[in-house]
Design a protein around this motif. Sequence first.
Motif, PDB file in Angstrom:
ATOM      1  N   LEU A  91       8.819  10.353 -21.658  1.00 37.67           N
ATOM      2  CA  LEU A  91       7.879   9.523 -22.410  1.00 37.67           C
ATOM      3  C   LEU A  91       8.623   8.723 -23.481  1.00 37.67           C
ATOM      4  N   ALA A  92       9.468   9.393 -24.229  1.00 40.85           N
ATOM      5  CA  ALA A  92      10.206   8.709 -25.290  1.00 40.85           C
ATOM      6  C   ALA A  92      11.143   7.651 -24.717  1.00 40.85           C
ATOM      7  N   TRP A  93      11.734   7.905 -23.552  1.00 42.56           N
ATOM      8  CA  TRP A  93      12.607   6.918 -22.917  1.00 42.56           C
ATOM      9  C   TRP A  93      11.820   5.652 -22.594  1.00 42.56           C
ATOM     10  N   GLY A  94      10.588   5.799 -22.181  1.00 46.56           N
ATOM     11  CA  GLY A  94       9.752   4.637 -21.891  1.00 46.56           C
ATOM     12  C   GLY A  94       9.570   3.756 -23.115  1.00 46.56           C
ATOM     13  N   HIS A  95       9.452   4.368 -24.276  1.00 46.11           N
ATOM     14  CA  HIS A  95       9.324   3.592 -25.512  1.00 46.11           C
ATOM     15  C   HIS A  95      10.643   2.905 -25.863  1.00 46.11           C
ATOM     16  N   LEU A  96      11.739   3.592 -25.645  1.00 44.40           N
ATOM     17  CA  LEU A  96      13.047   2.975 -25.860  1.00 44.40           C
ATOM     18  C   LEU A  96      13.213   1.776 -24.925  1.00 44.40           C
ATOM     19  N   ALA A  97      12.762   1.917 -23.694  1.00 45.75           N
ATOM     20  CA  ALA A  97      12.850   0.818 -22.725  1.00 45.75           C
ATOM     21  C   ALA A  97      12.000  -0.376 -23.166  1.00 45.75           C
ATOM     22  N   GLN A  98      10.912  -0.141 -23.898  1.00 47.71           N
ATOM     23  CA  GLN A  98      10.118  -1.258 -24.426  1.00 47.71           C
ATOM     24  C   GLN A  98      10.950  -2.108 -25.377  1.00 47.71           C
ATOM     25  N   LEU A  99      11.783  -1.451 -26.159  1.00 50.71           N
ATOM     26  CA  LEU A  99      12.648  -2.199 -27.074  1.00 50.71           C
ATOM     27  C   LEU A  99      13.665  -3.026 -26.296  1.00 50.71           C
ATOM     28  N   HIS A 100      14.128  -2.499 -25.201  1.00 55.66           N
ATOM     29  CA  HIS A 100      15.050  -3.236 -24.323  1.00 55.66           C
ATOM     30  C   HIS A 100      14.349  -4.453 -23.734  1.00 55.66           C
ATOM     31  N   SER A 101      13.130  -4.279 -23.294  1.00 52.15           N
ATOM     32  CA  SER A 101      12.370  -5.401 -22.730  1.00 52.15           C
ATOM     33  C   SER A 101      12.085  -6.459 -23.787  1.00 52.15           C
ATOM     34  N   PHE A 102      11.844  -6.019 -25.016  1.00 52.86           N
ATOM     35  CA  PHE A 102      11.571  -6.951 -26.106  1.00 52.86           C
ATOM     36  C   PHE A 102      12.738  -7.921 -26.298  1.00 52.86           C
ATOM     37  N   GLN A 103      13.946  -7.422 -26.180  1.00 51.92           N
ATOM     38  CA  GLN A 103      15.101  -8.293 -26.383  1.00 51.92           C
ATOM     39  C   GLN A 103      15.148  -9.408 -25.341  1.00 51.92           C
ATOM     40  N   HIS A 104      14.601  -9.161 -24.171  1.00 49.73           N
ATOM     41  CA  HIS A 104      14.636 -10.165 -23.110  1.00 49.73           C
ATOM     42  C   HIS A 104      13.381 -11.024 -23.051  1.00 49.73           C
ATOM     43  N   ASN A 105      12.238 -10.426 -23.318  1.00 42.97           N
ATOM     44  CA  ASN A 105      10.972 -11.139 -23.172  1.00 42.97           C
ATOM     45  C   ASN A 105      10.460 -11.741 -24.478  1.00 42.97           C
ATOM     46  N   LEU A 106      10.977 -11.259 -25.596  1.00 44.15           N
ATOM     47  CA  LEU A 106      10.561 -11.738 -26.922  1.00 44.15           C
ATOM     48  C   LEU A 106       9.055 -11.676 -27.100  1.00 44.15           C
ATOM     49  N   ASP A 107       8.454 -10.686 -26.481  1.00 43.16           N
ATOM     50  CA  ASP A 107       7.001 -10.577 -26.512  1.00 43.16           C
ATOM     51  C   ASP A 107       6.613  -9.099 -26.597  1.00 43.16           C
ATOM     52  N   LEU A 108       6.449  -8.626 -27.817  1.00 40.12           N
ATOM     53  CA  LEU A 108       6.021  -7.253 -28.034  1.00 40.12           C
ATOM     54  C   LEU A 108       5.166  -7.238 -29.295  1.00 40.12           C
ATOM     55  N   PRO A 109       3.876  -6.943 -29.139  1.00 40.81           N
ATOM     56  CA  PRO A 109       3.015  -6.911 -30.325  1.00 40.81           C
ATOM     57  C   PRO A 109       3.556  -5.937 -31.375  1.00 40.81           C
ATOM     58  N   GLN A 110       3.273  -6.227 -32.630  1.00 35.75           N
ATOM     59  CA  GLN A 110       3.804  -5.415 -33.719  1.00 35.75           C
ATOM     60  C   GLN A 110       3.467  -3.937 -33.566  1.00 35.75           C
ATOM     61  N   GLN A 111       2.244  -3.619 -33.207  1.00 32.35           N
ATOM     62  CA  GLN A 111       1.865  -2.203 -33.086  1.00 32.35           C
ATOM     63  C   GLN A 111       2.667  -1.514 -31.984  1.00 32.35           C
ATOM     64  N   HIS A 112       3.012  -2.231 -30.939  1.00 34.24           N
ATOM     65  CA  HIS A 112       3.823  -1.655 -29.868  1.00 34.24           C
ATOM     66  C   HIS A 112       5.274  -1.493 -30.335  1.00 34.24           C
ATOM     67  N   PHE A 113       5.751  -2.455 -31.110  1.00 35.16           N
ATOM     68  CA  PHE A 113       7.102  -2.354 -31.666  1.00 35.16           C
ATOM     69  C   PHE A 113       7.206  -1.127 -32.568  1.00 35.16           C
ATOM     70  N   VAL A 114       6.226  -0.961 -33.442  1.00 37.84           N
ATOM     71  CA  VAL A 114       6.224   0.182 -34.360  1.00 37.84           C
ATOM     72  C   VAL A 114       6.210   1.490 -33.569  1.00 37.84           C
ATOM     73  N   ARG A 115       5.312   1.584 -32.578  1.00 44.17           N
ATOM     74  CA  ARG A 115       5.231   2.800 -31.771  1.00 44.17           C
ATOM     75  C   ARG A 115       6.528   3.049 -31.016  1.00 44.17           C
ATOM     76  N   ALA A 116       7.119   2.001 -30.444  1.00 42.80           N
ATOM     77  CA  ALA A 116       8.369   2.146 -29.693  1.00 42.80           C
ATOM     78  C   ALA A 116       9.493   2.620 -30.610  1.00 42.80           C
ATOM     79  N   CYS A 117       9.551   2.089 -31.818  1.00 43.93           N
ATOM     80  CA  CYS A 117      10.583   2.525 -32.764  1.00 43.93           C
ATOM     81  C   CYS A 117      10.399   3.982 -33.143  1.00 43.93           C
TER      82      CYS A 117
END
Length: 149
Positions: A91-117
């Motif tokens: 589960l935690a790896w999935g959140h880390l992967a969201q941060l990886h996707s953010f670097q490429h897609n530049l599209d991650l809502p703030q609440q998702h960024f906070v949760r992923a961090c």
Amino acid sequence: MADRVPQDYLQAARRRLDNAADWYGQAAVRQYDDAFLELADVGMLVWSAGIDMVSALMLLDDHTQLGASTERHHYLRYRLHRRYPQRDLRLAWGHLAQLHSFQHNLDLPQQHFVRACRHSGRLFGELNGLLPPAQRLPANAYAWLEVVE
């Protein structure tokens, strides 16, 4: 080139986390939508530090062929998660992967960024706990992730 050892990856993880914390501190004083590029770079560094941590664990477990990031994911999912199911590493790896996707897609809502961090900070704590005590990162290297706003 000399073969890399776990400590090389742990040093890289520490450096990336320190840089990410600095960049986050600079970006956090601005509105999220105005700092999304910098925050995507924070995500890139945090993702890379996670890869470094898993790489160190793989080497400590005698996996000398590290391969690509998918190999690290498979190691975490099929080796570490099965060995330590109570840690919920997948589960935690999935959140880390969201941060990886953010670097490429530049599209991650703030609440998702906070949760992923925050989940990534917990993942670092779990991975750090799997390291031999003498090789662990200090908790302050990743604890800042759990208080991202």
